[in-house]
Design a protein around this motif. Structure first.
Motif, PDB file in Angstrom:
ATOM      1  N   ALA A 294       7.944   4.166   1.974  1.00 40.51           N
ATOM      2  CA  ALA A 294       6.661   3.642   1.500  1.00 40.51           C
ATOM      3  C   ALA A 294       6.510   2.146   1.730  1.00 40.51           C
ATOM      4  O   ALA A 294       5.411   1.664   2.029  1.00 40.51           O
ATOM      5  CB  ALA A 294       6.490   3.952   0.012  1.00 40.51           C
TER       6      ALA A 294
ATOM      7  N   GLU B 248       0.836  -1.193   0.000  1.00 41.18           N
ATOM      8  CA  GLU B 248       0.000   0.000   0.000  1.00 41.18           C
ATOM      9  C   GLU B 248       0.877   1.250   0.000  1.00 41.18           C
ATOM     10  O   GLU B 248       1.649   1.496   0.922  1.00 41.18           O
ATOM     11  CB  GLU B 248      -0.924   0.012   1.220  1.00 41.18           C
ATOM     12  CG  GLU B 248      -1.960  -1.107   1.203  1.00 41.18           C
ATOM     13  CD  GLU B 248      -2.954  -0.988   2.351  1.00 41.18           C
ATOM     14  OE1 GLU B 248      -2.911   0.058   3.059  1.00 41.18           O
ATOM     15  OE2 GLU B 248      -3.747  -1.919   2.548  1.00 41.18           O
ATOM     16  N   VAL B 249       0.755   2.006  -1.076  1.00 37.84           N
ATOM     17  CA  VAL B 249       1.473   3.275  -1.170  1.00 37.84           C
ATOM     18  C   VAL B 249       0.495   4.336  -1.635  1.00 37.84           C
ATOM     19  O   VAL B 249      -0.538   4.042  -2.250  1.00 37.84           O
ATOM     20  CB  VAL B 249       2.659   3.197  -2.157  1.00 37.84           C
ATOM     21  CG1 VAL B 249       3.662   2.139  -1.729  1.00 37.84           C
ATOM     22  CG2 VAL B 249       2.183   2.915  -3.573  1.00 37.84           C
ATOM     23  N   GLU B 250       0.822   5.575  -1.344  1.00 42.96           N
ATOM     24  CA  GLU B 250      -0.028   6.683  -1.763  1.00 42.96           C
ATOM     25  C   GLU B 250       0.862   7.838  -2.206  1.00 42.96           C
ATOM     26  O   GLU B 250       1.775   8.251  -1.484  1.00 42.96           O
ATOM     27  CB  GLU B 250      -0.918   7.133  -0.612  1.00 42.96           C
ATOM     28  CG  GLU B 250      -1.907   8.234  -1.012  1.00 42.96           C
ATOM     29  CD  GLU B 250      -2.849   8.608   0.124  1.00 42.96           C
ATOM     30  OE1 GLU B 250      -3.593   9.575  -0.031  1.00 42.96           O
ATOM     31  OE2 GLU B 250      -2.811   7.915   1.161  1.00 42.96           O
ATOM     32  N   ASP B 251       0.624   8.312  -3.410  1.00 36.64           N
ATOM     33  CA  ASP B 251       1.355   9.459  -3.953  1.00 36.64           C
ATOM     34  C   ASP B 251       2.869   9.254  -3.900  1.00 36.64           C
ATOM     35  O   ASP B 251       3.633  10.153  -3.516  1.00 36.64           O
ATOM     36  CB  ASP B 251       0.983  10.738  -3.189  1.00 36.64           C
ATOM     37  CG  ASP B 251      -0.475  11.124  -3.390  1.00 36.64           C
ATOM     38  OD1 ASP B 251      -1.047  10.732  -4.422  1.00 36.64           O
ATOM     39  OD2 ASP B 251      -1.028  11.811  -2.512  1.00 36.64           O
TER      40      ASP B 251
ATOM     41  N   ASP C 196       0.032  13.336  -8.362  1.00 34.67           N
ATOM     42  CA  ASP C 196       0.921  12.197  -8.516  1.00 34.67           C
ATOM     43  C   ASP C 196       1.220  11.898  -9.988  1.00 34.67           C
ATOM     44  O   ASP C 196       2.345  11.571 -10.346  1.00 34.67           O
ATOM     45  CB  ASP C 196       0.311  10.970  -7.837  1.00 34.67           C
ATOM     46  CG  ASP C 196       1.356   9.908  -7.498  1.00 34.67           C
ATOM     47  OD1 ASP C 196       2.323  10.245  -6.791  1.00 34.67           O
ATOM     48  OD2 ASP C 196       1.200   8.756  -7.954  1.00 34.67           O
TER      49      ASP C 196
END
Length: 332
Positions: free
Chosen positions: A130, A30-33, A96
Motif C-alpha cells: 500500500a 493513498e490507500v484503499e481497503d 473495510d
C-alpha cells in the motif's frame, strides 16, 4: 508479564495498527481497503473441525457405541461453531470497516502465540504494497516499539532475500516458555505438582537466606522433581513393566542414573553421560541428596551453583517429560 504477545494482544490494534492509519493520513498516503488487505493477507481463514473416525456401526449402519455417539455430537457442535465463524469471516471480507472489527476481535480472542506472531509477520506485506518502504518501515517500527514497550522476548528482523518480516523468539523467551511448560506438564500429575511446588518454595526461601544449606535444598528439590518425572516416562514405565512380567522377575530401574540408561531419549551418549554426571554430583556432594563424600568437596556451594545447575537441570526437562512439546516451546 509472560514476555509474550498473549496477555497484551488486546492492545495490538490500538498500539500498532491504528497509529499507522493516522500516519497514513498525516503523510497523505493513498490507500484503499487496507484493513481488507490485511485481513485477506495475514489472518487465517477459519478451518473446519476434523471429522472423527468411528469405531463401529450396527446392522442398520447406525452408530451405537456411546463413545462414537459422543464423538459425533462433539463434532457436530464444533462444525456449527465453525460455520458461524466462517460466516463472520466472509462478511468481514466484503467491507473495510467489518475487516477492521474482525481483526480487532481476532487479536482479542487469540489463544495461540504462534497465530499472533504469524499474523503480525504477514501483515508487513499489505502495508508494503500500500505504501512502499515509507509505510512498511513505519509498520516495522511500530511492531518493534510494541515489543520493547511490553518487554516481549522477541527480535524483529527486516525482510531479506524475498522473505517477509520475521519475529524470532529470543533465548530468554525460550527459557521462560520452557519453565512455564515444565510447570504445566507437572500440574498434570499430583505427585509432580507437589514436587514442583516444593522446588519453587525452596527458590522463594532464598530471599531471606542465601546460605549453602538453602542452595543445597534447591538443587535437591529440583532433582526430586526431575527424577520423579523421568520415572513416569513411557519408556521407563514400559521397561519396568517388562521386568515385572519376566520369569524370574527382572530388576526394575528407579534411580535417575539407571533410568537415564533405559530412557532412550538421548541424541548421543555424551549427553546422557552429562545428565548422569550432574546426578552423580548431587549424590556425592555432602548434604544435597545424601551424606556424600566429604573428601570430594572442593568448596562450599553458593549462588553460582544454584544458577548454573538449575539452568542445566531445566534444560534436561524436555528429554525427561514427553508431555513437553519442543515445537510449542519454540513458538506457540
Amino acid at each position: 508479564m509472560r514476555g509474550e504477545f498473549l496477555g497484551v494482544q488486546s492492545l495490538l490494534v490500538a498500539e500498532v495498527f491504528e497509529p499507522l492509519f493516522e500516519f497514513i493520513e498525516e503523510n497523505e498516503i493513498e490507500v484503499e481497503d487496507l484493513w481488507l488487505d490485511i485481513l485477506q493477507s495475514a489472518l487465517p481463514r477459519p478451518m473446519p473441525p476434523v471429522a472423527p473416525t468411528y469405531q463401529s456401526y450396527n446392522d442398520d449402519g447406525e452408530l451405537h457405541l456411546p463413545e462414537d455417539l459422543d464423538a459425533r455430537a462433539t463434532y457436530e457442535a464444533a462444525l456449527e461453531q465453525h460455520q458461524a465463524k466462517l460466516e463472520t469471516y466472509m462478511e468481514a471480507s466484503t467491507d473495510d470497516g467489518c475487516a477492521r472489527d474482525y481483526i480487532r476481535n481476532f487479536f482479542d480472542d487469540a489463544s495461540s502465540e504462534h497465530a499472533i506472531v504469524e499474523t503480525l509477520e504477514k501483515a508487513f506485506t499489505p502495508f508494503d504494497d500500500a505504501g512502499g518502504d515509507q509505510l512498511s518501515n513505519a509498520y516495522f517500527v511500530a511492531v518493534q516499539t510494541f515489543i520493547e514497550k511490553f518487554s516481549l522476548r522477541y527480535d524483529v528482523r527486516r525482510p531479506s532475500y524475498n522473505r517477509r518480516m520475521a519475529i524470532y523468539p529470543t533465548l530468554p523467551g525460550l527459557f521462560t516458555k520452557m519453565l512455564r511448560d515444565l510447570r504445566l506438564s507437572s500440574a498434570q500429575d499430583a505427585t509432580l505438582a507437589a514436587l514442583m511446588v516444593a522446588f519453587e518454595e525452596t527458590i522463594r526461601d532464598l530471599h531471606d537466606e542465601r546460605s549453602p544449606r538453602r542452595v543445597k535444598q534447591c538443587i535437591a528439590a529440583q532433582f526430586n522433581l526431575l527424577e520423579a518425572m523421568l520415572s513416569q516416562h513411557p519408556n521407563i514405565l514400559a521397561y519396568n513393566a517388562a521386568m515385572e512380567n519376566r520369569t524370574p522377575k527382572g530388576r526394575k530401574v528407579n534411580t535417575f542414573g539407571a533410568m537415564c540408561d533405559q530412557a532412550d531419549v538421548w541424541p548421543h551418549n555424551k549427553v546422557m553421560e552429562s545428565a548422569k554426571a550432574i546426578y552423580g554430583f548431587a549424590s556425592d556432594y555432602p548434604g544435597i541428596r545424601h551424606g556424600g563424600t566429604p573428601a570430594s568437596q572442593l568448596r562450599e556451594v553458593d549462588m553460582r551453583d544454584l544458577l548454573s545447575i538449575s539452568v542445566i537441570l531445566t534444560g534436561l526437562s524436555p528429554y525427561l517429560s514427553p508431555s513437553m512439546d519442543p515445537e510449542k516451546i519454540y513458538l506457540d
